[in-house]
Design a protein around this motif. Structure first.
Motif, PDB file in Angstrom:
ATOM      1  N   GLU A   1     -10.735  -8.522   8.676  1.00 40.46           N
ATOM      2  CA  GLU A   1      -9.744  -7.227   9.015  1.00 40.46           C
ATOM      3  C   GLU A   1      -8.751  -7.878  10.167  1.00 40.46           C
ATOM      4  O   GLU A   1      -7.421  -7.434  10.037  1.00 40.46           O
ATOM      5  CB  GLU A   1     -10.635  -5.944   9.222  1.00 40.46           C
ATOM      6  CG  GLU A   1     -11.309  -5.554   8.255  1.00 40.46           C
ATOM      7  CD  GLU A   1     -11.799  -3.925   8.465  1.00 40.46           C
ATOM      8  OE1 GLU A   1     -11.777  -3.476   9.651  1.00 40.46           O
ATOM      9  OE2 GLU A   1     -11.991  -3.300   7.400  1.00 40.46           O
TER      10      GLU A   1
ATOM     11  N   GLY B   1      -7.968 -10.925  10.424  1.00 37.47           N
ATOM     12  CA  GLY B   1      -6.691 -11.425   9.783  1.00 37.47           C
ATOM     13  C   GLY B   1      -5.786 -10.735   9.351  1.00 37.47           C
ATOM     14  O   GLY B   1      -4.486 -10.784   9.367  1.00 37.47           O
ATOM     15  N   TYR B   2      -6.124  -9.731   8.265  1.00 43.88           N
ATOM     16  CA  TYR B   2      -5.230  -8.830   7.599  1.00 43.88           C
ATOM     17  C   TYR B   2      -4.401  -8.362   8.593  1.00 43.88           C
ATOM     18  O   TYR B   2      -3.188  -7.800   8.183  1.00 43.88           O
ATOM     19  CB  TYR B   2      -6.265  -7.996   6.637  1.00 43.88           C
ATOM     20  CG  TYR B   2      -6.729  -8.430   5.488  1.00 43.88           C
ATOM     21  CD1 TYR B   2      -5.959  -9.168   4.402  1.00 43.88           C
ATOM     22  CD2 TYR B   2      -8.403  -8.600   5.395  1.00 43.88           C
ATOM     23  CE1 TYR B   2      -6.601  -9.773   3.549  1.00 43.88           C
ATOM     24  CE2 TYR B   2      -8.786  -9.252   4.146  1.00 43.88           C
ATOM     25  CZ  TYR B   2      -7.854  -9.860   3.187  1.00 43.88           C
ATOM     26  OH  TYR B   2      -8.458 -10.195   2.265  1.00 43.88           O
ATOM     27  N   ALA B   3      -4.793  -7.483   9.516  1.00 43.43           N
ATOM     28  CA  ALA B   3      -4.249  -6.845  10.439  1.00 43.43           C
ATOM     29  C   ALA B   3      -3.060  -7.648  11.176  1.00 43.43           C
ATOM     30  O   ALA B   3      -2.097  -7.163  11.523  1.00 43.43           O
ATOM     31  CB  ALA B   3      -5.064  -6.462  11.743  1.00 43.43           C
ATOM     32  N   LEU B   4      -3.042  -9.233  11.230  1.00 45.35           N
ATOM     33  CA  LEU B   4      -1.991  -9.683  11.426  1.00 45.35           C
ATOM     34  C   LEU B   4      -0.970 -10.100  10.403  1.00 45.35           C
ATOM     35  O   LEU B   4      -0.071 -10.838  10.729  1.00 45.35           O
ATOM     36  CB  LEU B   4      -2.551 -11.244  12.172  1.00 45.35           C
ATOM     37  CG  LEU B   4      -3.004 -11.095  13.703  1.00 45.35           C
ATOM     38  CD1 LEU B   4      -3.879 -12.504  13.821  1.00 45.35           C
ATOM     39  CD2 LEU B   4      -2.174 -10.629  14.448  1.00 45.35           C
ATOM     40  N   GLY B   5      -1.270  -9.246   9.139  1.00 49.38           N
ATOM     41  CA  GLY B   5      -0.340  -9.604   7.926  1.00 49.38           C
ATOM     42  C   GLY B   5      -0.603 -10.870   7.297  1.00 49.38           C
ATOM     43  O   GLY B   5       0.384 -11.399   6.683  1.00 49.38           O
ATOM     44  N   MET B   6      -1.880 -11.265   7.500  1.00 42.61           N
ATOM     45  CA  MET B   6      -2.199 -12.580   6.481  1.00 42.61           C
ATOM     46  C   MET B   6      -2.448 -11.915   5.112  1.00 42.61           C
ATOM     47  O   MET B   6      -2.922 -10.833   4.695  1.00 42.61           O
ATOM     48  CB  MET B   6      -3.394 -13.261   6.882  1.00 42.61           C
ATOM     49  CG  MET B   6      -3.508 -14.004   8.255  1.00 42.61           C
ATOM     50  SD  MET B   6      -4.816 -14.620   8.413  1.00 42.61           S
ATOM     51  CE  MET B   6      -4.434 -15.120  10.302  1.00 42.61           C
TER      52      MET B   6
END
Lengths: 292, 219
Positions: free
Chosen positions: B104, B106-111
């Motif tokens: 999450e 990682g996803y929150a950084l826009g990955m």
């Protein structure tokens, strides 16, 4: 004062029970919609509802302004939907299939609807950063943790990344503690340092809004104080939305406070007003410690 | 020589399959594929050996000039495939042990999904993945049947994968069948090569278990 509250509670309980027998709650005052804001907005949440994949409606018709470069706190008892609302703002719910949004989250000044079908969740997350309840540094060096968000954006120039990493670590007030061990593992830091590192990681790509999901709930009081100071400092340069179950924390760090209860936003207003002179009986019950 | 081939096959395919199973596959798919994969581990190795000798070698002889009927290339490939189920299963466990909070983050950084898989899940599970490959490798090194059948029985020091050669274990079998005299150098040599094999597999296992323990303590 206490007596007044007791009578209020009693009469209300009686009233509700007569209408809806298995709903043993004491109050049915409808949510108070937020008034018009004079200060510049960064985002507007309008008539927003959220449904989990199993059909459960976690957020019900919420309206809420998010002020530019101010701290907006969301408080409420466990399970009231405050984290769910926060995670909607950067489309984290899209990671799990079946979840559904309704309404609008308008990002100002462009007026783009973050939850509209035309907006890409990945792009939304590039613009709206997030810090989680538990510190979650990546299994990499301190430097690489902060640089991760920049690398995702395709920045390759070493000097630019160096500068942005130092800048972010300084803004997160952790530079002095880590400047000599940037190439050490992020797991060698203490919990509080890890959380500030995660804040630096979120800040490095310069997001338009930074979401903090109970950022201090896994930290000791000293680390909590540091993060709170940091939040106040940061609010001069970035818009912050913070979810907390610690009311004192909301009172200390935020400019606006929203109180949520059972998926509804009961009251929104200036933090001082919410804590000293709440209009909604549920808000008053919550901040006086009656439940939560 | 076949060892290089084993890794050449097992590393890319193993990683891709493990990433697919842990990150991309729907739970229903994962729950069917993984037990099926683990079942493949139970296939007797002699079956792989004859598959190498009778199917793969004649097939590859169409493409590779000078490939002998008994060679090192095909058993190398087959062994790589043979350890795949084990390697995939253990690395998939390692990847799934990477906490969701990291994903999450990682996803929150826009990955995007593939970026989360390559930049967060693989580094997070790195020691577990390495351990999987090393343990798989030590299994392949100690393997007798496939090479005995498809690579022949001729102790032959060569780097040419088209030639045949005996493995350490095949050599021991051959020597101990009774046609060498007690007390000769040839007879004593089987204990020397046996010890060597023991040391090699022990080294692989020690490294593998060390890495495995390290990755368990990572979070």
């Amino acid at each position: 004062m206490v007596d007044d509250n007791m009578t209020l509670t009693k009469t209300n309980t009686a009233k509700v029970k007569a209408v809806e027998p298995d709903f043993d709650d004491e109050d049915t005052t409808p949510p108070i919609k937020p008034g018009k804001e004079r200060e510049p907005l960064r985002a507007r949440i309008e008539d927003f509802s959220f449904f989990y994949a199993d059909g459960f409606q976690a957020i019900k018709n919420v309206d809420m302004p998010i002020l530019d470069r101010k701290v907006t706190a969301i408080i409420g008892p466990s399970g009231c939907g405050k984290s769910t609302l926060l995670r909607s703002l950067n489309r984290m719910h899209d990671l799990y299939p079946g979840n559904r949004y309704e309404g609008r989250v308008i990002l100002e000044p462009e007026g783009e609807n973050l939850i509209g079908p035309e907006s890409d969740p990945v792009i939304v997350r590039l613009r709206v950063g997030m810090v989680f309840q538990k510190p979650n540094p990546f299994p990499k060096t301190i430097y690489e943790n902060v640089a991760a968000g920049l690398r995702v954006r395709g920045i390759k120039k070493r000097s630019m990344i160096d500068e942005a990493v130092e800048n972010a670590l300084r803004r997160a007030a952790i530079w002095d503690e880590v400047k000599d061990k940037l190439n050490g593992s992020a797991y060698d830091l203490s919990g509080g340092q890890q959380q500030r590192l995660c804040i630096a990681r979120g800040l490095a790509p310069n997001p338009e809004i930074l979401l903090l999901d109970e950022p201090t709930s896994a930290l000791d009081p000293i680390a909590t104080a540091k993060v709170e100071d940091l939040v106040q400092e940061l609010s001069e340069s970035v818009t912050i939305v913070i979810v907390t179950h610690n009311m004192q924390q909301a009172a200390r760090v935020s400019h606006r406070t929203a109180f949520m209860y059972m998926g509804e936003m009961m009251e929104f207003g200036e933090t001082q007003t919410i804590f000293t002179n709440p209009k909604h009986p549920r808000t008053e019950n919550y901040i006086t410690g009656r439940y939560g | 020589m076949p060892d290089n081939l084993i890794m050449f096959i097992a590393v890319p395919f193993g990683l891709i399959m493990a990433i697919y199973l842990s990150e991309y596959a729907r739970p229903a798919v994962r729950e069917t594929v993984k037990p099926a994969l683990e079942m493949l581990e139970a296939v007797p190795t002699v079956v792989y050996g004859f598959f190498a000798l009778l199917v793969m070698t004649p097939f590859l002889q169409n493409f590779i000039p000078g490939l002998k009927g008994i060679n090192l290339l095909v058993p190398g490939i087959i062994l790589g495939i043979m350890i795949l189920p084990y390697v995939v299963s253990v690395s998939e466990d390692a990847m799934r042990a990477v906490p969701n909070s990291l994903r999450e983050g990682g996803y929150a950084l826009g990955m995007a999904k593939w970026q989360v898989a390559t930049r967060i899940v693989i580094p997070g599970a790195f020691s577990g993945i390495t351990a999987a490959f090393i343990l798989g490798m030590s299994r392949a090194v100690g393997e007798t049947m496939v090479l005995a059948v498809a690579a022949g029985q001729n102790p032959n020091l060569t780097w040419d994968p088209r030639e045949g050669a005996a493995t350490i274990t095949a050599y021991i079998v051959q020597m101990s069948l009774g046609d060498v005299a007690y007390g000769t150098t040839a007879y004593e040599s089987i204990f020397a090569v046996g010890l060597l094999l023991f040391v090699i597999t022990l080294a692989f296992n020690v490294i593998g278990f060390y890495l495995r323990r390290k990755f368990r303590e990572a979070y």
